[in-house]
Motif scaffolding. Structure first.
Motif, PDB file in Angstrom:
ATOM      1  N   LYS A  16       0.930  -1.119   0.036  1.00  0.00           N
ATOM      2  CA  LYS A  16       0.057  -0.083   0.001  1.00  0.00           C
ATOM      3  C   LYS A  16       0.856   1.273   0.037  1.00  0.00           C
ATOM      4  CE  LYS A  16      -4.208   0.361   2.261  1.00  0.00           C
ATOM      5  NZ  LYS A  16      -5.032   0.536   3.426  1.00  0.00           N
ATOM      6  N   ALA A  17       1.890   1.444   0.961  1.00  0.00           N
ATOM      7  CA  ALA A  17       2.720   2.375   0.837  1.00  0.00           C
ATOM      8  C   ALA A  17       3.528   2.550  -0.215  1.00  0.00           C
ATOM      9  CB  ALA A  17       3.954   2.176   2.149  1.00  0.00           C
ATOM     10  N   GLU A  18       3.960   1.447  -1.042  1.00  0.00           N
ATOM     11  CA  GLU A  18       4.811   1.704  -2.203  1.00  0.00           C
ATOM     12  C   GLU A  18       3.752   2.438  -3.312  1.00  0.00           C
ATOM     13  OE1 GLU A  18       6.776  -1.326  -5.533  1.00  0.00           O
ATOM     14  OE2 GLU A  18       6.399  -1.973  -3.290  1.00  0.00           O
ATOM     15  N   HIS A  19       2.447   1.920  -3.448  1.00  0.00           N
ATOM     16  CA  HIS A  19       1.750   2.226  -4.303  1.00  0.00           C
ATOM     17  C   HIS A  19       1.253   3.682  -4.037  1.00  0.00           C
ATOM     18  CE1 HIS A  19      -1.883   2.279  -7.119  1.00  0.00           C
ATOM     19  NE2 HIS A  19      -2.517   2.868  -6.272  1.00  0.00           N
ATOM     20  N   ILE A  20       1.001   4.344  -2.711  1.00  0.00           N
ATOM     21  CA  ILE A  20       0.952   5.350  -2.599  1.00  0.00           C
ATOM     22  C   ILE A  20       2.039   6.403  -3.155  1.00  0.00           C
ATOM     23  CG2 ILE A  20       0.497   7.220  -0.828  1.00  0.00           C
ATOM     24  CD1 ILE A  20      -1.122   4.989   0.766  1.00  0.00           C
ATOM     25  N   GLU A  21       3.302   5.956  -2.678  1.00  0.00           N
ATOM     26  CA  GLU A  21       4.447   6.447  -2.944  1.00  0.00           C
ATOM     27  C   GLU A  21       4.533   6.837  -4.413  1.00  0.00           C
ATOM     28  OE1 GLU A  21       9.093   6.051  -2.307  1.00  0.00           O
ATOM     29  OE2 GLU A  21       7.971   4.884  -1.233  1.00  0.00           O
ATOM     30  N   SER A  23       2.181   6.992  -6.808  1.00  0.00           N
ATOM     31  CA  SER A  23       0.966   7.896  -6.876  1.00  0.00           C
ATOM     32  C   SER A  23       1.661   9.299  -6.708  1.00  0.00           C
ATOM     33  CB  SER A  23      -0.071   7.644  -6.223  1.00  0.00           C
ATOM     34  OG  SER A  23      -1.092   8.501  -6.620  1.00  0.00           O
ATOM     35  N   TYR A  24       2.207   9.737  -5.669  1.00  0.00           N
ATOM     36  CA  TYR A  24       2.738  10.788  -5.190  1.00  0.00           C
ATOM     37  C   TYR A  24       3.957  11.453  -6.243  1.00  0.00           C
ATOM     38  CZ  TYR A  24       0.135  11.751  -1.041  1.00  0.00           C
ATOM     39  OH  TYR A  24      -0.720  12.321  -0.007  1.00  0.00           O
ATOM     40  N   GLU A  25       4.910  10.385  -6.547  1.00  0.00           N
ATOM     41  CA  GLU A  25       5.860  10.828  -7.499  1.00  0.00           C
ATOM     42  C   GLU A  25       5.377  10.936  -8.860  1.00  0.00           C
ATOM     43  OE1 GLU A  25       8.793   7.477  -7.335  1.00  0.00           O
ATOM     44  OE2 GLU A  25       9.234   7.736  -5.420  1.00  0.00           O
ATOM     45  N   HIS A  26       4.271  10.300  -9.099  1.00  0.00           N
ATOM     46  CA  HIS A  26       3.714  10.672 -10.595  1.00  0.00           C
ATOM     47  C   HIS A  26       2.994  12.144 -10.558  1.00  0.00           C
ATOM     48  CE1 HIS A  26       1.751   9.518 -14.469  1.00  0.00           C
ATOM     49  NE2 HIS A  26       0.762   9.930 -13.864  1.00  0.00           N
ATOM     50  N   SER A  30       8.771  14.926  -4.813  1.00  0.00           N
ATOM     51  CA  SER A  30       9.927  14.397  -4.550  1.00  0.00           C
ATOM     52  C   SER A  30      10.094  12.993  -4.129  1.00  0.00           C
ATOM     53  CB  SER A  30      10.892  15.232  -3.753  1.00  0.00           C
ATOM     54  OG  SER A  30      10.694  15.215  -2.431  1.00  0.00           O
ATOM     55  N   LYS A  31      10.885  12.237  -4.458  1.00  0.00           N
ATOM     56  CA  LYS A  31      10.857  10.800  -3.870  1.00  0.00           C
ATOM     57  C   LYS A  31      10.967  10.890  -2.151  1.00  0.00           C
ATOM     58  CE  LYS A  31      12.768   6.643  -4.366  1.00  0.00           C
ATOM     59  NZ  LYS A  31      11.581   5.606  -3.968  1.00  0.00           N
ATOM     60  N   ASP A  32      11.747  11.631  -1.542  1.00  0.00           N
ATOM     61  CA  ASP A  32      11.709  11.432  -0.136  1.00  0.00           C
ATOM     62  C   ASP A  32      10.373  12.077   0.433  1.00  0.00           C
ATOM     63  OD1 ASP A  32      14.258  10.671   0.038  1.00  0.00           O
ATOM     64  OD2 ASP A  32      15.128  12.610   0.462  1.00  0.00           O
ATOM     65  N   ALA A  34       7.472  11.994  -1.149  1.00  0.00           N
ATOM     66  CA  ALA A  34       6.458  11.132  -1.625  1.00  0.00           C
ATOM     67  C   ALA A  34       6.571   9.405  -0.638  1.00  0.00           C
ATOM     68  CB  ALA A  34       6.802  10.542  -2.983  1.00  0.00           C
ATOM     69  N   GLU A  35       7.848   9.339  -0.091  1.00  0.00           N
ATOM     70  CA  GLU A  35       7.821   8.342   0.772  1.00  0.00           C
ATOM     71  C   GLU A  35       7.365   8.567   2.106  1.00  0.00           C
ATOM     72  OE1 GLU A  35      11.058   5.087   2.603  1.00  0.00           O
ATOM     73  OE2 GLU A  35      11.828   6.923   1.576  1.00  0.00           O
ATOM     74  N   ALA A  36       7.524   9.897   2.619  1.00  0.00           N
ATOM     75  CA  ALA A  36       7.237  10.201   3.980  1.00  0.00           C
ATOM     76  C   ALA A  36       5.830  10.298   4.124  1.00  0.00           C
ATOM     77  CB  ALA A  36       7.600  11.706   4.428  1.00  0.00           C
ATOM     78  N   ARG A  37       4.972  10.904   3.074  1.00  0.00           N
ATOM     79  CA  ARG A  37       3.480  11.005   2.964  1.00  0.00           C
ATOM     80  C   ARG A  37       2.913   9.464   2.788  1.00  0.00           C
ATOM     81  NH1 ARG A  37       1.952  15.628  -1.500  1.00  0.00           N
ATOM     82  NH2 ARG A  37       3.043  17.183  -0.506  1.00  0.00           N
ATOM     83  N   ALA A  38       3.564   8.621   2.004  1.00  0.00           N
ATOM     84  CA  ALA A  38       2.987   7.367   1.917  1.00  0.00           C
ATOM     85  C   ALA A  38       2.841   6.685   3.151  1.00  0.00           C
ATOM     86  CB  ALA A  38       3.548   6.492   0.964  1.00  0.00           C
ATOM     87  N   TRP A  39       4.107   6.435   4.041  1.00  0.00           N
ATOM     88  CA  TRP A  39       4.085   5.866   5.225  1.00  0.00           C
ATOM     89  C   TRP A  39       3.146   6.480   6.324  1.00  0.00           C
ATOM     90  CZ3 TRP A  39       5.084   1.048   5.632  1.00  0.00           C
ATOM     91  CH2 TRP A  39       5.720   0.447   4.584  1.00  0.00           C
ATOM     92  N   ALA A  40       2.951   7.885   6.184  1.00  0.00           N
ATOM     93  CA  ALA A  40       2.208   8.423   7.069  1.00  0.00           C
ATOM     94  C   ALA A  40       0.621   8.172   6.783  1.00  0.00           C
ATOM     95  CB  ALA A  40       2.340  10.102   6.914  1.00  0.00           C
ATOM     96  N   THR A  41       0.251   7.920   5.642  1.00  0.00           N
ATOM     97  CA  THR A  41      -1.021   7.630   5.173  1.00  0.00           C
ATOM     98  C   THR A  41      -1.247   6.212   5.593  1.00  0.00           C
ATOM     99  OG1 THR A  41      -0.858   8.888   3.152  1.00  0.00           O
ATOM    100  CG2 THR A  41      -2.515   7.150   3.310  1.00  0.00           C
ATOM    101  N   VAL A  42      -0.169   5.285   5.406  1.00  0.00           N
ATOM    102  CA  VAL A  42      -0.428   3.947   5.969  1.00  0.00           C
ATOM    103  C   VAL A  42      -0.646   3.839   7.526  1.00  0.00           C
ATOM    104  CG1 VAL A  42       0.853   1.617   6.016  1.00  0.00           C
ATOM    105  CG2 VAL A  42       0.694   2.786   3.922  1.00  0.00           C
TER     106      VAL A  42
END
Length: 126
Positions: A16-21, A23-26, A30-32, A34-42
């Motif tokens: 789920k985090a990878e998919h969200i990340e 989506s943000y990168e798309h 930025s990569k960092d 996007a990763e922070a937002r993805a894990w915050a969402t999870v």
């Protein structure tokens, strides 16, 4: 668990985090970030990684909903008070409850009545 370690997360949470990340990168984040937002969402959705402890009992959403509904029905039944169908229902009530009923029926002299007198007056008043 050191900060940033994702070892305690389930495979589903990681996907789920990878998919969200992605989506943000798309969207141009930025990569960092996007990763922070993805894990915050999870974390917000599932409460973080696997937790130790607990009862081990899992309750489904439908079971919780049924339990809440049953509890609400019991509470509503309690609030309804005693049924007036049986003749002994007045005797089983507290004096305070009888006093409230007498007040609602505007029975005169109720404040000085005993419980037995209140029961009698309520029976006569119908």
């Amino acid at each position: 668990m050191p900060r940033g370690d994702k070892g305690k997360y389930t495979d589903k949470q990681k996907r789920k985090a990878e998919h969200i990340e992605e989506s943000y990168e798309h969207k141009g984040v930025s990569k960092d970030e996007a990763e922070a937002r993805a894990w915050a969402t999870v974390n917000k959705q599932s409460g973080g990684g696997e937790k130790k402890g607990g009862s081990g009992k899992t309750t489904s959403a439908s079971e919780k909903k049924t339990a809440r509904s049953d509890s609400a029905k019991r509470a509503a039944k309690t609030r309804q008070g005693h049924s007036r169908t049986s003749g002994s229902s007045l005797e089983s009530q507290s004096k305070e409850s009888l006093m409230k009923e007498a007040r609602s029926k505007d029975i005169k002299g109720r404040s000085s009545m005993t419980k037995a007198a209140l029961v009698e007056a309520l029976r006569k008043h119908g």
